[in-house]
Structures are given as C-alpha cells and as structure tokens.
Design a protein around this motif. Sequence first.
Motif, mmCIF file in Angstrom:
data_model
loop_
_atom_site.group_PDB
_atom_site.id
_atom_site.type_symbol
_atom_site.label_atom_id
_atom_site.label_comp_id
_atom_site.label_asym_id
_atom_site.label_seq_id
_atom_site.Cartn_x
_atom_site.Cartn_y
_atom_site.Cartn_z
ATOM 1 N N TRP A 132 91.941 18.633 28.534
ATOM 2 C CA TRP A 132 91.749 19.744 27.987
ATOM 3 C C TRP A 132 90.099 20.093 27.591
ATOM 4 O O TRP A 132 89.574 21.040 27.775
ATOM 5 N N VAL A 133 89.592 18.695 27.354
ATOM 6 C CA VAL A 133 88.228 19.001 26.933
ATOM 7 C C VAL A 133 87.264 18.833 28.123
ATOM 8 O O VAL A 133 87.656 18.225 29.343
ATOM 9 N N LYS A 134 86.543 19.755 28.217
ATOM 10 C CA LYS A 134 85.661 20.033 29.562
ATOM 11 C C LYS A 134 84.253 19.523 29.030
ATOM 12 O O LYS A 134 83.365 20.150 28.789
ATOM 13 N N ALA A 135 83.991 18.186 29.430
ATOM 14 C CA ALA A 135 82.681 17.408 29.199
ATOM 15 C C ALA A 135 81.713 17.862 30.284
ATOM 16 O O ALA A 135 81.952 17.751 31.321
ATOM 17 N N PRO A 136 80.369 17.553 29.761
ATOM 18 C CA PRO A 136 79.716 17.449 28.730
ATOM 19 C C PRO A 136 79.772 18.597 27.905
ATOM 20 O O PRO A 136 79.446 19.662 28.147
ATOM 21 N N VAL A 137 80.138 18.471 26.764
ATOM 22 C CA VAL A 137 80.137 19.631 25.733
ATOM 23 C C VAL A 137 79.809 19.097 24.173
ATOM 24 O O VAL A 137 79.850 18.265 23.772
ATOM 25 N N GLY A 186 83.624 23.782 20.840
ATOM 26 C CA GLY A 186 83.541 22.351 20.480
ATOM 27 C C GLY A 186 84.296 21.580 21.598
ATOM 28 O O GLY A 186 84.123 20.129 21.673
ATOM 29 N N PHE A 187 85.083 22.007 22.385
ATOM 30 C CA PHE A 187 85.765 21.552 23.324
ATOM 31 C C PHE A 187 85.803 21.763 25.016
ATOM 32 O O PHE A 187 86.101 21.149 25.776
ATOM 33 N N GLN A 188 85.210 23.064 25.125
ATOM 34 C CA GLN A 188 84.860 23.450 26.273
ATOM 35 C C GLN A 188 83.328 23.625 26.881
ATOM 36 O O GLN A 188 82.685 24.557 26.065
ATOM 37 N N ARG A 189 82.807 23.004 27.701
ATOM 38 C CA ARG A 189 81.439 23.252 27.883
ATOM 39 C C ARG A 189 80.989 24.743 28.269
ATOM 40 O O ARG A 189 81.903 25.488 28.883
ATOM 41 N N LYS A 190 79.868 25.119 28.085
ATOM 42 C CA LYS A 190 79.225 26.611 28.195
ATOM 43 C C LYS A 190 80.116 27.713 27.556
ATOM 44 O O LYS A 190 79.407 28.494 26.802
ATOM 45 N N CYS A 233 79.278 15.477 23.675
ATOM 46 C CA CYS A 233 80.501 14.563 24.070
ATOM 47 C C CYS A 233 80.636 14.524 25.484
ATOM 48 O O CYS A 233 80.696 15.314 26.250
ATOM 49 N N HIS A 234 80.365 13.159 26.135
ATOM 50 C CA HIS A 234 80.478 12.897 27.613
ATOM 51 C C HIS A 234 82.011 12.238 27.821
ATOM 52 O O HIS A 234 82.241 12.243 29.062
ATOM 53 N N GLY A 235 82.469 11.592 26.887
ATOM 54 C CA GLY A 235 83.900 11.279 27.013
ATOM 55 C C GLY A 235 84.208 10.404 25.799
ATOM 56 O O GLY A 235 83.640 10.386 24.699
ATOM 57 N N PRO A 236 85.547 9.934 25.849
ATOM 58 C CA PRO A 236 85.916 9.216 24.516
ATOM 59 C C PRO A 236 84.997 8.163 24.014
ATOM 60 O O PRO A 236 84.455 7.355 24.821
ATOM 61 N N GLU A 237 84.538 8.134 22.853
ATOM 62 C CA GLU A 237 83.763 7.367 22.220
ATOM 63 C C GLU A 237 82.282 7.109 22.903
ATOM 64 O O GLU A 237 81.662 6.168 22.970
ATOM 65 N N ASP A 238 82.090 8.365 23.514
ATOM 66 C CA ASP A 238 80.596 8.338 24.437
ATOM 67 C C ASP A 238 80.073 9.516 23.826
ATOM 68 O O ASP A 238 80.005 10.749 24.762
ATOM 69 N N TYR A 239 79.784 9.870 22.659
ATOM 70 C CA TYR A 239 79.130 10.762 22.135
ATOM 71 C C TYR A 239 77.619 10.552 21.867
ATOM 72 O O TYR A 239 77.269 9.556 21.351
ATOM 73 N N ARG A 240 76.647 11.388 22.229
ATOM 74 C CA ARG A 240 75.119 11.018 22.193
ATOM 75 C C ARG A 240 74.417 12.125 21.729
ATOM 76 O O ARG A 240 74.668 13.326 21.956
ATOM 77 N N VAL A 241 73.407 11.799 20.824
ATOM 78 C CA VAL A 241 72.535 12.575 20.204
ATOM 79 C C VAL A 241 71.435 12.836 21.339
ATOM 80 O O VAL A 241 70.704 12.081 21.750
ATOM 81 N N GLU A 242 71.281 14.017 21.793
ATOM 82 C CA GLU A 242 70.219 14.487 22.789
ATOM 83 C C GLU A 242 69.536 15.658 22.611
ATOM 84 O O GLU A 242 69.814 16.480 21.760
#
Length: 355
Positions: free
Chosen positions: A56-61, A119-123, A6-15
Amino acid sequence: MTAVVCHGPEDYRVEQVDRPTPGTSEMVIRITACGICASDCKCWSGAKMFWGENPWVKAPVIPGHEFFGVVDDLGPDAAEHFGVAAGDTVIAEQIVPCDKCRYCRAGQYWMCEVHNIFGFQRKVADGGMSEYMLIPRTARVHTIPKTMKLADAAIIEPLSCAIHVVNRAEMQLDDVVVIAGAGPIGLMMVQVAHLRTPKKLVVIDMVQERRDLALKFGADVVIDPANENADAIVKSLTGGYGCDVYIEATGSPGGVTQGLELIRKLGRFVEFSVFGKETSVDWSIIGDRKELDIRGAHLGPYCYPIAIDLLDRGLVTSDGIVTHDYAFEDWDEAIKVANSLDSIKVLLKSAASMA
C-alpha cells in the motif's frame, strides 16, 4: 529542503529533496510540527498491512500525517479554493480523497476507494516530515487559531480520530465504557468520552504513567491488566453483566479478545487500532453468544472543526501527552523513542519551531 524519506521497512533517511511547487488550486505550507503515529511505527517496522504482496505504501515517500503549518505559497485560485491566505496556520485532513468514487460523491470521503493518505503514497500524498509540504486540490483544509499553542495544534489530527471513535460508540449517560489502550489517541478518547459523562469510564493500560494521566483526564477506574483481573473489576461495576461499550485502542490482538470477554450481550464494540499482525477470535461470541454490535472507526471525518474548538476552549489538552520533540535530522532517535514505552507522543519539528 530537508525531509525524512521512507524507502522501505526500517529504511528511512534524512535527505535533501526538491521543495514542492503548487499548481492550480494547490498550496505549499511550511511545516511547524509533525507527530509520529503508531501507524508510522508499524509502517517503519514492516507491518504486513503496509508492505504486503502489493504494498500500500508507494516508496520513496515522505512520511507523516499528523502535521500542521503555515501557508507559504499559493498556486492560482488556491486562496479562494481553500479559503485561506498566506501566513494562515492550517491543517489538512490525513486523506487526499479522489472526489470521484461512490464514497466521495456520497460525502463519505474518508472511505475514498483510491485512498491516498498523506505520508504513504509518493508525489500524490507526500507527508509532513519535511520543511515544506504540498497540499493537493482535493485536500480538506482547516484553519487553526494563531493563539493555539504548538503542542495542542500538533494533536488536532489524532484528536479528530478520537472524536470519531467516541461518536461511533454512541455513548449514553447510563453506559459503562471501557477504553483499552491509553496511548496518545486513547488518552484523547478518555478526554472526549469524559465530556459525554457516561455512568462509568474505565481505562485499561499496562503503563502506570498512562493510567495516571487517564485518571487526570476523567477516568473513574483504571486497570493494570498485567496485575489486576479486568474481567472481575468490570463485572463488579456492572452487576455481573459487562461493559456497555468497549473501545479497542491497544493495537494488540489481546485487546480484541479481552474486549469480547468484558463486553455485555448486545454491547457496542468499537475497533480503532492498526494491527501489526492478524488477530484471531472466536466469532461465535459476536453472533451466537452475545449478538454484539461491531463498529469500525477510521480517520476523523467531519471532526477537525470540533477538535480545534475543544482545544481552543481548553476542554481537551495535549498536556502530558506530547512528551518529546526532535528536529527532522534526529529521525533515528525520534522513531526509536516513539516506538517504545518511554514516550507517549513524539513530535518532529522544523528548525524554526525548535528555536
């Protein structure tokens, strides 16, 4: 490893991302499956509670909190710390408590002030939509019987939430209980509430398939609010008074206002949903008119062993609830289906699980 990021709203990428390495009292699990929750859908769509002024979301996560998997790599002291061995099938509760704040010290870890959720806070709390996942030292881990079928194991997290909601409602044998919203967790609430044998169990939902499942799972009465008068039906079951317990699981503001109408004076209103927008009600109903007992319900504290036991004994089932599964690479299609009424519960599964 392959992961949804998750990089942001509607910006989720398979990496392709680095596979995690466990430190002291940490472990890495190989993910078997991870469900897509309604809160994941709201986060993906940009709901204010996730992406407000101070997100609250800490992207990228890596998203995902409805996961389970197999112990793959144990850091120093991790086997003793968690009480597990390599190859065990396990699940961790969705919160990573700090173990230091007033709530954690009081045993109320699910209300941890730091409040990192997988699923919401990176690392510190990357989630389960990946091939491998790090389980930190303070995570609450539970072992799953190897005989449990995949779909049942995949609903342990939402079932634990459902059990917590039903516990908060303090259902009595003579209660008329209304559950509004027969989504995945609502349908699990129906099964758990049925085990409590209230006088009448009423379920409200707009989707015929979900109402049919609610009846299968033990509801006495189902209501289509778009075509039936819910207030009249509930009043007819209660001598005109209204329901004793109302559980709000729709995630829609209309579910709240409906509940304040249906519930009797001195009733118990349990709020569970995650809302995509603010809800406004006439608060005088709560105090001056009905003197209601308003209770929140958050996560599934102390309920995971109960959920595992109920599934293991066949008293609760995922049959009819888990409707779709996709590989991690098919995230775009999976979130589209999960965010529609064409599904109930959508799973993302590892390549090995898809085989």
